[in-house]
Design an enzyme around this catalytic site. Structure first.
Site, mmCIF file in Angstrom:
data_model
loop_
_atom_site.group_PDB
_atom_site.id
_atom_site.type_symbol
_atom_site.label_atom_id
_atom_site.label_comp_id
_atom_site.label_asym_id
_atom_site.label_seq_id
_atom_site.Cartn_x
_atom_site.Cartn_y
_atom_site.Cartn_z
ATOM 1 N N ASP A 9 0.876 -1.159 0.000
ATOM 2 C CA ASP A 9 0.000 0.000 0.000
ATOM 3 C C ASP A 9 0.929 1.229 0.000
ATOM 4 O O ASP A 9 2.122 1.099 0.295
ATOM 5 C CB ASP A 9 -0.844 -0.051 1.283
ATOM 6 C CG ASP A 9 -1.702 1.170 1.458
ATOM 7 O OD1 ASP A 9 -2.430 1.524 0.525
ATOM 8 O OD2 ASP A 9 -1.636 1.787 2.543
ATOM 9 N N LEU A 10 0.400 2.402 -0.327
ATOM 10 C CA LEU A 10 1.281 3.584 -0.388
ATOM 11 C C LEU A 10 1.172 4.439 0.881
ATOM 12 O O LEU A 10 2.093 4.495 1.696
ATOM 13 C CB LEU A 10 0.941 4.414 -1.630
ATOM 14 C CG LEU A 10 1.754 5.687 -1.825
ATOM 15 C CD1 LEU A 10 3.221 5.383 -2.070
ATOM 16 C CD2 LEU A 10 1.200 6.504 -2.999
ATOM 17 N N ASP A 11 0.004 5.070 1.025
ATOM 18 C CA ASP A 11 -0.162 6.000 2.141
ATOM 19 C C ASP A 11 -0.199 5.241 3.473
ATOM 20 O O ASP A 11 -1.046 4.378 3.669
ATOM 21 C CB ASP A 11 -1.464 6.790 1.944
ATOM 22 C CG ASP A 11 -1.741 7.717 3.108
ATOM 23 O OD1 ASP A 11 -0.782 8.097 3.788
ATOM 24 O OD2 ASP A 11 -2.918 8.052 3.340
ATOM 25 N N THR A 17 1.331 10.234 3.812
ATOM 26 C CA THR A 17 0.622 11.330 3.144
ATOM 27 C C THR A 17 -0.692 11.650 3.864
ATOM 28 O O THR A 17 -1.367 12.604 3.500
ATOM 29 C CB THR A 17 0.356 11.010 1.654
ATOM 30 O OG1 THR A 17 0.057 9.624 1.546
ATOM 31 C CG2 THR A 17 1.554 11.326 0.797
ATOM 32 N N LYS A 45 -8.507 6.665 6.116
ATOM 33 C CA LYS A 45 -7.316 5.970 5.603
ATOM 34 C C LYS A 45 -7.718 4.825 4.687
ATOM 35 O O LYS A 45 -8.545 3.990 5.074
ATOM 36 C CB LYS A 45 -6.465 5.437 6.758
ATOM 37 C CG LYS A 45 -5.633 6.523 7.394
ATOM 38 C CD LYS A 45 -4.635 5.953 8.375
ATOM 39 C CE LYS A 45 -3.777 7.056 8.943
ATOM 40 N NZ LYS A 45 -2.909 6.560 10.018
ATOM 41 N N SER A 114 -2.477 0.705 -4.286
ATOM 42 C CA SER A 114 -2.958 1.874 -3.536
ATOM 43 C C SER A 114 -4.302 2.365 -4.061
ATOM 44 O O SER A 114 -4.584 2.252 -5.251
ATOM 45 C CB SER A 114 -1.918 2.994 -3.674
ATOM 46 O OG SER A 114 -2.465 4.230 -3.297
ATOM 47 N N ALA A 115 -5.098 2.956 -3.158
ATOM 48 C CA ALA A 115 -6.388 3.545 -3.570
ATOM 49 C C ALA A 115 -6.189 4.914 -4.206
ATOM 50 O O ALA A 115 -7.108 5.467 -4.804
ATOM 51 C CB ALA A 115 -7.293 3.674 -2.348
ATOM 52 N N LYS A 145 -11.151 -0.780 -1.596
ATOM 53 C CA LYS A 145 -10.877 -1.698 -0.487
ATOM 54 C C LYS A 145 -12.021 -1.547 0.520
ATOM 55 O O LYS A 145 -12.474 -0.423 0.709
ATOM 56 C CB LYS A 145 -9.555 -1.335 0.200
ATOM 57 C CG LYS A 145 -8.335 -1.408 -0.702
ATOM 58 C CD LYS A 145 -7.112 -0.784 0.000
ATOM 59 C CE LYS A 145 -5.954 -0.604 -0.951
ATOM 60 N NZ LYS A 145 -4.817 0.124 -0.395
ATOM 61 N N GLU A 169 -0.092 -3.376 4.565
ATOM 62 C CA GLU A 169 -1.213 -2.420 4.628
ATOM 63 C C GLU A 169 -1.298 -1.747 5.993
ATOM 64 O O GLU A 169 -1.030 -2.371 7.009
ATOM 65 C CB GLU A 169 -2.527 -3.191 4.433
ATOM 66 C CG GLU A 169 -3.223 -2.961 3.142
ATOM 67 C CD GLU A 169 -3.768 -1.569 2.891
ATOM 68 O OE1 GLU A 169 -3.884 -0.772 3.842
ATOM 69 O OE2 GLU A 169 -4.079 -1.282 1.727
ATOM 70 N N ASP A 170 -1.730 -0.474 6.004
ATOM 71 C CA ASP A 170 -1.926 0.217 7.291
ATOM 72 C C ASP A 170 -3.414 0.411 7.627
ATOM 73 O O ASP A 170 -3.727 0.874 8.705
ATOM 74 C CB ASP A 170 -1.256 1.603 7.274
ATOM 75 C CG ASP A 170 -1.983 2.569 6.364
ATOM 76 O OD1 ASP A 170 -2.314 2.176 5.228
ATOM 77 O OD2 ASP A 170 -2.246 3.701 6.789
HETATM 78 P P1 B16 Z 1 -6.390 10.293 -3.769
HETATM 79 P P2 B16 Z 1 -3.602 4.257 0.092
HETATM 80 C C1 B16 Z 1 -5.416 6.224 0.034
HETATM 81 O O1 B16 Z 1 -4.109 5.774 -0.232
HETATM 82 C C2 B16 Z 1 -5.413 7.118 1.273
HETATM 83 O O2 B16 Z 1 -5.118 6.338 2.420
HETATM 84 C C3 B16 Z 1 -6.774 7.743 1.450
HETATM 85 O O3 B16 Z 1 -6.767 8.596 2.583
HETATM 86 C C4 B16 Z 1 -7.120 8.542 0.177
HETATM 87 O O4 B16 Z 1 -8.412 9.142 0.291
HETATM 88 C C5 B16 Z 1 -7.090 7.592 -1.019
HETATM 89 O O5 B16 Z 1 -5.805 6.999 -1.111
HETATM 90 C C6 B16 Z 1 -7.400 8.314 -2.324
HETATM 91 O O6 B16 Z 1 -6.360 9.207 -2.587
HETATM 92 O O7 B16 Z 1 -7.333 11.383 -3.350
HETATM 93 O O8 B16 Z 1 -4.953 10.716 -3.866
HETATM 94 O O9 B16 Z 1 -6.857 9.575 -5.018
HETATM 95 O O10 B16 Z 1 -3.521 4.145 1.578
HETATM 96 O O11 B16 Z 1 -4.590 3.284 -0.537
HETATM 97 O O12 B16 Z 1 -2.250 4.225 -0.569
HETATM 98 MG MG MG Z 2 -2.826 3.145 3.393
#
Ligand code: B16
Ligand code: MG
Length: 221
Positions: A9-11, A17, A45, A114-115, A145, A169-170
């Site tokens: 996962d990224l964030d 972030t 998250k 990542s989302a 997810k 994953e976090d």
């Molecule tokens: P964006 P991850 C997610 O990243 C974030 O945890 C979540 O807070 C955010 O709303 C989502 O990405 C969408 O991000 O607005 O940049 O498309 O944890 O799946 O890496």
């Molecule tokens: Mg995450």
């Protein structure tokens, strides 16, 4: 020995972030007269941008038009991108490069799951893009997810069966997604929150190379 795929996962796993998402969502919520706490930010998250705004409006008991919804999403992302613009390698979370390099040395598959629709921009900023054999992000998926789609696409791109994939994953939703996909789930964060994960570590500094070796050599059904 079967080759394994490690999906990150990224964030919250590679970079933090969440603090930038928080600032941008807080400004947006406040401009609508809605208060927004860091505890509420925790609940966003791993949640998609659309669903995040829907939740904030629900918390504030506010209904807006479709047009305004689209405008607000764009506004939030614009502000978020301004924060992202300042990111550099110093924002990579501790020991992430050590684990990525170890996996690459061992010739394992490495993917991002990542989302975020901004994942590629962020990986560029922190100069980690070259470490991934596949990048699956918010632009490649239609289901959020805990739906396992993001991780299943990652497995498919690497041509590795889901049972041979390991997910870092976090978020609770991300751990659930990995479990539904029959992948090994590794939580990064608080074991009380991530209790559904197969393993939980505070961060990558706690992950030893022997543990990775064990994941690489263990055969699963
Ligand atoms: P964006 P991850 C997610 O990243 C974030 O945890 C979540 O807070 C955010 O709303 C989502 O990405 C969408 O991000 O607005 O940049 O498309 O944890 O799946 O890496
Ligand atoms: Mg995450």
């Amino acid at each position: 020995m079967t080759k394994k795929a490690f999906i990150f996962d990224l964030d919250g796993v590679i970079v933090d972030t969440a603090k930038y998402h928080f600032l941008a969502w807080q400004n947006l919520a406040n401009s609508l007269g809605i208060s927004f706490s860091s505890a509420q930010n925790e609940q966003l998250k791993g949640v998609s941008r659309i669903r995040s705004l829907e939740k904030i409006l629900e918390w504030g008991n506010k209904t807006i038009s479709k047009e305004e919804f689209t405008t607000l999403m764009a506004k939030k992302n614009e502000e978020y991108l301004n924060y992202i613009d300042t990111m550099d390698v110093s924002e990579i979370l501790p020991d992430v490069p050590r684990i990525l390099d170890f996996l690459l040395t061992k010739e394992q598959g490495v993917a991002l799951g990542s989302a975020s629709k901004n994942a590629r921009i962020i990986l560029d900023k922190v100069q980690l893009k070259d470490k991934f054999h596949a990048i699956v992000d918010g632009t490649n998926v239609s289901k959020a997810k805990p739906d396992p789609e993001v991780f299943l696409i990652g497995a498919e791109e690497l041509k590795i069966q889901p049972k041979d994939c390991i997910v870092f994953e976090d978020s609770v939703a991300g751990i659930q997604a990995a479990n539904i996909a029959n992948m090994v789930s590794i939580g990064i964060g608080d074991p009380k929150i991530l209790h559904e994960a197969d393993y939980v570590f505070k961060d990558f500094t706690e992950i030893k190379e022997e543990f990775i070796n064990q994941l690489v050599t263990t055969e699963r059904n």
